[in-house]
Design a protein around this motif. Structure first.
Motif, short mmCIF file in Angstrom:
data_model
loop_
_atom_site.label_atom_id
_atom_site.label_comp_id
_atom_site.label_asym_id
_atom_site.label_seq_id
_atom_site.Cartn_x
_atom_site.Cartn_y
_atom_site.Cartn_z
N ILE A 190 22.78 12.62 -7.99
CA ILE A 190 21.46 13.29 -8.20
C ILE A 190 20.51 13.22 -6.95
CG2 ILE A 190 19.48 13.42 -9.73
CD1 ILE A 190 21.07 12.63 -11.93
N VAL A 191 20.06 13.83 -6.49
CA VAL A 191 18.95 13.85 -5.21
C VAL A 191 17.70 14.41 -5.79
CG1 VAL A 191 20.65 13.89 -3.60
CG2 VAL A 191 19.49 16.01 -4.01
N THR A 192 16.53 14.26 -5.06
CA THR A 192 15.19 14.76 -4.96
C THR A 192 15.28 15.96 -3.75
OG1 THR A 192 13.99 13.25 -4.03
CG2 THR A 192 14.27 12.76 -6.21
N ASN A 193 14.34 16.47 -3.74
CA ASN A 193 14.12 17.57 -3.03
C ASN A 193 13.12 17.09 -1.91
OD1 ASN A 193 11.85 17.96 -4.06
ND2 ASN A 193 12.05 20.13 -4.58
N GLY A 194 12.57 15.87 -1.99
CA GLY A 194 11.61 15.00 -1.01
C GLY A 194 10.10 15.48 -1.12
N MET A 195 9.85 16.21 -2.28
CA MET A 195 8.42 16.81 -2.55
C MET A 195 7.56 15.90 -3.24
SD MET A 195 8.41 19.10 -0.16
CE MET A 195 6.80 19.77 -0.33
N GLU A 196 8.25 14.74 -3.81
CA GLU A 196 7.47 14.01 -4.71
C GLU A 196 6.41 13.20 -3.96
OE1 GLU A 196 11.46 11.70 -3.49
OE2 GLU A 196 10.55 13.72 -4.28
N GLU A 197 5.59 12.82 -4.99
CA GLU A 197 4.29 12.00 -4.29
C GLU A 197 4.20 10.86 -5.22
OE1 GLU A 197 1.03 14.49 -4.17
OE2 GLU A 197 1.77 15.51 -2.45
N GLU A 200 0.62 -1.27 -0.20
CA GLU A 200 -0.12 -0.03 0.20
C GLU A 200 0.86 1.11 -0.07
OE1 GLU A 200 -3.32 0.08 -0.37
OE2 GLU A 200 -3.77 -1.70 0.11
N PRO A 201 0.95 2.08 -1.12
CA PRO A 201 1.91 3.20 -1.26
C PRO A 201 1.26 4.32 -0.21
CG PRO A 201 0.29 3.04 -3.17
CD PRO A 201 0.14 1.91 -2.26
N ALA A 202 2.04 5.14 0.09
CA ALA A 202 2.08 6.21 1.28
C ALA A 202 1.38 7.28 0.19
CB ALA A 202 3.04 6.70 1.75
N GLU A 203 0.70 8.40 0.39
CA GLU A 203 0.30 9.46 -0.46
C GLU A 203 1.49 10.16 -0.82
OE1 GLU A 203 -2.74 11.48 1.22
OE2 GLU A 203 -4.38 10.07 1.09
N SER A 204 2.40 10.31 -0.05
CA SER A 204 3.64 11.01 -0.18
C SER A 204 4.92 10.41 0.33
CB SER A 204 3.49 12.53 -0.06
OG SER A 204 3.81 12.39 1.47
N LEU A 205 6.04 10.81 -0.19
CA LEU A 205 7.35 10.25 0.19
C LEU A 205 7.86 11.13 1.63
CD1 LEU A 205 9.04 9.15 -3.04
CD2 LEU A 205 7.50 7.94 -1.31
N ASP A 206 6.90 11.75 2.22
CA ASP A 206 7.25 12.75 3.33
C ASP A 206 7.91 12.08 4.49
OD1 ASP A 206 7.45 14.64 5.15
OD2 ASP A 206 5.45 14.78 5.29
N PRO A 207 9.27 12.08 4.74
CA PRO A 207 9.93 11.41 5.73
C PRO A 207 9.43 11.98 7.11
CG PRO A 207 11.27 12.87 4.82
CD PRO A 207 10.19 12.80 3.82
N ASP A 208 9.02 13.23 7.31
CA ASP A 208 8.66 13.74 8.33
C ASP A 208 7.32 13.08 9.06
OD1 ASP A 208 10.63 15.48 7.74
OD2 ASP A 208 9.33 17.16 7.57
#
Length: 568
Positions: free
Chosen positions: A417-424, A177-185
């Motif tokens: 290469i990194v992402t800024n963590g706001m992807e969903e 079940e995927p999370a709605e976002s990849l927000d680590p907080d």
């Protein structure tokens, strides 16, 4: 099982596994061989999807069907819920008919030929119903109209008819079940959560009184509570609440616990090391703070300390404004020129490198030891991406790939290469991607062939490849041969060597099919020459075959046919 009883999750999953095995065996059957090449390519998806609709809505599996249920899927469910080109729908009836005859030949069902004939008689009905917007479900209507570019081709919600007519179906319930976002907080290990609860239950009397006031003021409020409203109702000053949070964080720090996960990891090469991760987060935060100050997205944020306290939901609109609505290049250039955060020269240079950012929708297609591959399907281009908080392999298991992720911003940092963590995560777009002609695997192979996997931004230009390398890739499989038909036509007769490679590749592609046909005919061992996809001669020995080819082939093409050793 009674056909009127909905399947349990276990029964449903078992049926999916069973149909998958049958489809694999079907691919080696005589019934499959009688289909056209297009129908064969559509077969796996058509059969498995037809079964999901049949079993999920009619509660009847495809390996134990009845005429009424088959007709319901053909006339209503499949046209209403599947978004595809007309040539896909033209293949459905012949494919399902062939599969039913295959099951009949195996002795798995009775009256398979009669049921197959009935389904095949509905071929035009399926095509016409699928083309009529009046029959489409909501998701299909949006997808076909272009309003929902990321829609799924399999609309799991019953929009095609009233709920009494189309009960909700399990439709392959995923294990993941995927999370709605990849927000680590939002992630907190259970041990840390338990410790946090202990600390909250043992706060100072002053902090305990503040929390009690807040609890009383919001006790009967339904849904999410606006923090400012809650504080006002409880007659608690923001400074008093900040003091409670500071006490909790201090206690957690003193005991070696963390309220939120720390960024970075020293032991996992797919994640930045902690020091680098923390610096990246601060620099990205400073840029977003600058963008917020310029565009006034979230009012009242005057310092980086205030920005740090924003939730992901509050930061998201700032991020979207910078990378979607504003000219991000211009904003980055102005930030570097003005240096509002009084950063060092090396830090400014790192931010300046973000002028080479890549943004949009990507698909996570593979996990490597030191990163995960993000695929831009439009370019196509593949990028190896490093995590900041966690490995993408943990958040997105291999069995769930390919997974679509939206709001992606790829940034160069510290040689990676990194992402800024706001992807969903967007599962709908991922499912839709698997239905288009160029599936993710095919696009990924093209991206790797043309460019390799980029490990830095900006990515390197496409390396020069020989005509022979290109032709071998273009003719590697049926998908490639269709996708690059024009390129193949341009290359295959360019030189004698390229012509030989072309016929060799086509010969290899046809050899397996011919082997099955020869075995069905009961033929003895032989050597077979395949030229332009056709058998031009056979002989008992390779030497005899070479002699015959020397006699019948045009000058200079004697080595062009692919020689296949058939040994039953």
């Amino acid at each position: 099982m009674d056909g009127n009883d909905p399947p349990s999750d276990e029964q449903y999953q078992a049926s999916l596994d069973r149909i998958e095995r049958l489809v694999s065996e079907f691919a080696d059957s005589q019934q499959f061989e009688r289909l056209t090449e297009h129908q064969q390519r559509e077969a796996e998806f058509a059969i498995e999807t037809f079964h999901e609709l049949l079993y999920g809505y009619e509660y009847v599996p495809l390996d134990d069907p009845d005429e009424h249920s088959l007709e319901a899927v053909c006339r209503q469910l499949y046209p209403a819920k599947i978004s595809a080109d007309s040539d896909h729908f033209e293949a459905v009836a012949p494919v399902i008919g062939a599969f039913l005859r295959f099951l009949d030949a195996r002795g798995d069902i009775e009256n398979g030929d009669r049921l197959a004939t009935h389904v095949e008689s509905l071929g035009d009905t399926i095509v016409d119903a699928a083309a009529d917007p009046a029959n489409w479900g909501m998701a299909k209507s949006m997808f076909m109209s272009g309003e929902l570019d990321d829609a799924t081709h399999l609309d799991a919600v019953s929009d095609a008819a009233a709920s009494s007519e189309l009960p909700e179906a399990p439709l392959d319930p995923p294990d993941w079940e995927p999370a709605e976002s990849l927000d680590p907080d939002e992630l907190l290990p259970s041990a840390e959560a338990d410790r946090l609860e202990e600390i909250i239950n043992s706060l100072s009397p002053e902090s305990d009184a503040v929390l009690a006031s807040l609890a009383t003021a919001t006790d009967e409020v339904q849904g999410e509570v606006d923090p400012d409203v809650a504080l006002e109702r409880a007659d608690v000053a923001p400074e008093e609440y900040d003091a409670v949070i500071e006490e909790i964080v201090t206690r957690m720090d003193e005991e070696g616990s963390e309220l939120i996960p720390s960024p970075g990891d020293t032991a996992d090469s797919s994640i930045l090391d902690p020091e680098t991760a923390r610096e990246f987060i601060e620099l990205e935060g400073q840029l977003l703070l600058y963008a917020n100050d310029r565009f006034d997205v979230v009012p009242g944020i005057d310092s980086y300390e205030e920005f740090e306290r924003l939730s992901t939901d509050e930061i998201q609109p700032i991020h979207d404004t910078l990378y979607r609505e504003a000219n991000a290049v211009e904003v980055i250039e102005e930030f570097v020129r003005e240096n509002p955060a009084d950063l060092s020269q090396s830090q400014l240079e790192r931010i300046e490198s973000w002028l080479n950012y890549e943004a949009g929708q990507f698909f996570v297609v593979e996990h490597l030891e030191d990163g995960s591959v993000f695929l831009d399907p439009d370019e196509p281009r593949a990028y190896k991406v490093t995590g900041v908080y966690d490995s993408y392999a943990e958040a997105l298991p291999e069995e769930a790939l390919p997974v679509a992720v939206t709001s992606v911003v790829l940034l160069p940092y510290d040689g990676r290469i990194v992402t800024n963590g706001m992807e969903e995560v967007d599962m709908l777009a991922g499912m839709a991607m698997q239905m288009i002609k160029d599936d993710p695997e095919t696009v990924y192979e093209e991206a790797k062939h043309r460019f390799g996997i980029a490990e830095m931004l900006p990515p390197e230009d496409e390396p020069a490849r020989s005509d022979a390398e290109r032709l071998r890739f273009y003719t590697k499989n049926q998908d490639n041969r269709e996708r690059f038909a024009d390129e193949i036509a341009e290359l295959k007769d360019k030189t004698t060597e390229l012509a030989r490679i072309y016929h060799e590749q086509l010969g290899k592609a046809n050899a397996r099919r011919l082997g099955r046909e020869f075995r069905d005919l009961g033929l003895e061992e032989a050597y077979v020459a395949i030229y332009d996809g056709q058998v031009v001669t056979t002989a008992p020995t390779e030497a005899q075959l070479e002699d015959i080819l020397g006699d019948i082939m045009p000058d200079g093409t004697g080595d062009h046919p692919y020689v296949y050793h058939y040994d039953p």
